[in-house]
Scaffold this motif. Structure first.
Motif, mmCIF file in Angstrom:
data_model
loop_
_atom_site.group_PDB
_atom_site.id
_atom_site.type_symbol
_atom_site.label_atom_id
_atom_site.label_comp_id
_atom_site.label_asym_id
_atom_site.label_seq_id
_atom_site.Cartn_x
_atom_site.Cartn_y
_atom_site.Cartn_z
ATOM 1 N N THR A 49 0.828 -1.207 0.000
ATOM 2 C CA THR A 49 0.000 0.000 0.000
ATOM 3 C C THR A 49 0.859 1.252 0.000
ATOM 4 O OG1 THR A 49 -1.715 -1.215 1.193
ATOM 5 C CG2 THR A 49 -1.898 1.172 1.188
ATOM 6 N N VAL A 102 -8.532 1.413 -5.027
ATOM 7 C CA VAL A 102 -8.878 0.008 -4.764
ATOM 8 C C VAL A 102 -7.882 -0.601 -3.773
ATOM 9 C CG1 VAL A 102 -9.017 -2.292 -5.828
ATOM 10 C CG2 VAL A 102 -10.107 -0.345 -6.938
ATOM 11 N N VAL A 105 -8.649 0.959 -0.267
ATOM 12 C CA VAL A 105 -9.868 0.410 0.327
ATOM 13 C C VAL A 105 -9.644 -1.031 0.775
ATOM 14 C CG1 VAL A 105 -12.258 -0.286 -0.160
ATOM 15 C CG2 VAL A 105 -11.453 1.968 -0.866
ATOM 16 N N GLY A 106 -9.027 -1.834 -0.092
ATOM 17 C CA GLY A 106 -8.759 -3.230 0.257
ATOM 18 C C GLY A 106 -7.861 -3.349 1.466
ATOM 19 N N LYS A 109 -9.925 -2.276 4.593
ATOM 20 C CA LYS A 109 -10.897 -3.316 4.955
ATOM 21 C C LYS A 109 -10.202 -4.500 5.627
ATOM 22 C CE LYS A 109 -14.685 -2.799 1.656
ATOM 23 N NZ LYS A 109 -15.798 -3.114 2.526
ATOM 24 N N THR A 122 -9.755 -10.675 1.642
ATOM 25 C CA THR A 122 -9.985 -9.277 1.259
ATOM 26 C C THR A 122 -8.775 -8.703 0.539
ATOM 27 O OG1 THR A 122 -11.509 -8.985 3.104
ATOM 28 C CG2 THR A 122 -10.545 -6.981 2.160
ATOM 29 N N TRP A 126 -9.072 -7.561 -3.507
ATOM 30 C CA TRP A 126 -8.905 -6.136 -3.804
ATOM 31 C C TRP A 126 -7.572 -5.846 -4.484
ATOM 32 C CZ3 TRP A 126 -12.400 -2.082 -3.025
ATOM 33 C CH2 TRP A 126 -13.602 -2.439 -2.424
ATOM 34 N N ILE A 129 -7.652 -7.063 -8.178
ATOM 35 C CA ILE A 129 -8.387 -6.108 -9.026
ATOM 36 C C ILE A 129 -7.495 -4.912 -9.350
ATOM 37 C CG2 ILE A 129 -10.326 -4.475 -9.082
ATOM 38 C CD1 ILE A 129 -11.873 -6.588 -7.347
ATOM 39 N N ALA A 130 -6.811 -4.394 -8.343
ATOM 40 C CA ALA A 130 -5.916 -3.252 -8.554
ATOM 41 C C ALA A 130 -4.786 -3.606 -9.515
ATOM 42 C CB ALA A 130 -5.349 -2.776 -7.214
#
Length: 154
Positions: A49, A102, A105-106, A109, A122, A126, A129-130
């Motif tokens: 992240t 994304v 948020v992932g 979460k 999770t 996520w 997808i990113a």
């Protein structure tokens, strides 16, 4: 300044991709093997992240000093019909903003969940997808849409 930012942005992409690929692999492994979510797993989530956020800050800064984007913004009517100009002026930044959102948020979460399997699940979903979004909007050297070198040097 522009060339330095461009080089940093280009090189940091590899940190983002590497950390994201590892985080995805690690989260699927933890999810499918029903492992405990440990400090190392949290560190993997945080590092992926953080690299994405650093890359985003470099990218947004680059966006505002880029001569390509400047041309796009000042000549929108004609520039929107030029594939490479439109890619950097509109498409790349939009998809990457969504991808970083994304990831954020992932990550948030996963951090808040109590169940270890749910944390891994999770992250896996996520972050995958990113990654798909990111891979679709990198100007690869082999891309028929717009291409740039895979490695830029100072």
């Amino acid at each position: 300044m522009y060339s330095t930012l461009l080089t940093l942005h280009s090189l940091t992409r590899w940190l983002v991709l590497g950390s994201l690929l590892f985080a995805i692999f690690w989260s699927y492994r933890g999810w499918l093997q029903k492992r405990s979510f440990l400090k190392f797993d949290n560190r993997v989530r945080t590092i992926a992240t953080t690299f994405a956020h650093i890359q985003f800050v470099l990218g947004v800064t680059l966006y505002f000093v880029s001569p390509i984007v400047s041309y796009f913004l000042h000549n929108f009517g004609t520039a929107v019909h030029e594939r490479a100009i439109r890619f950097f002026g509109m498409e790349h930044i939009t998809v990457m903003l969504i991808a970083v959102g994304v990831i954020t948020v992932g990550s948030a979460k996963a951090k808040r969940l109590q169940n270890d399997t749910d944390k891994f699940k999770t992250m896996a979903i996520w972050f995958t997808i990113a990654l798909v979004l990111i891979l679709s909007s990198i100007p690869w050297s082999f891309s028929p849409l717009t291409s740039r070198p895979n490695f830029r040097w100072f």
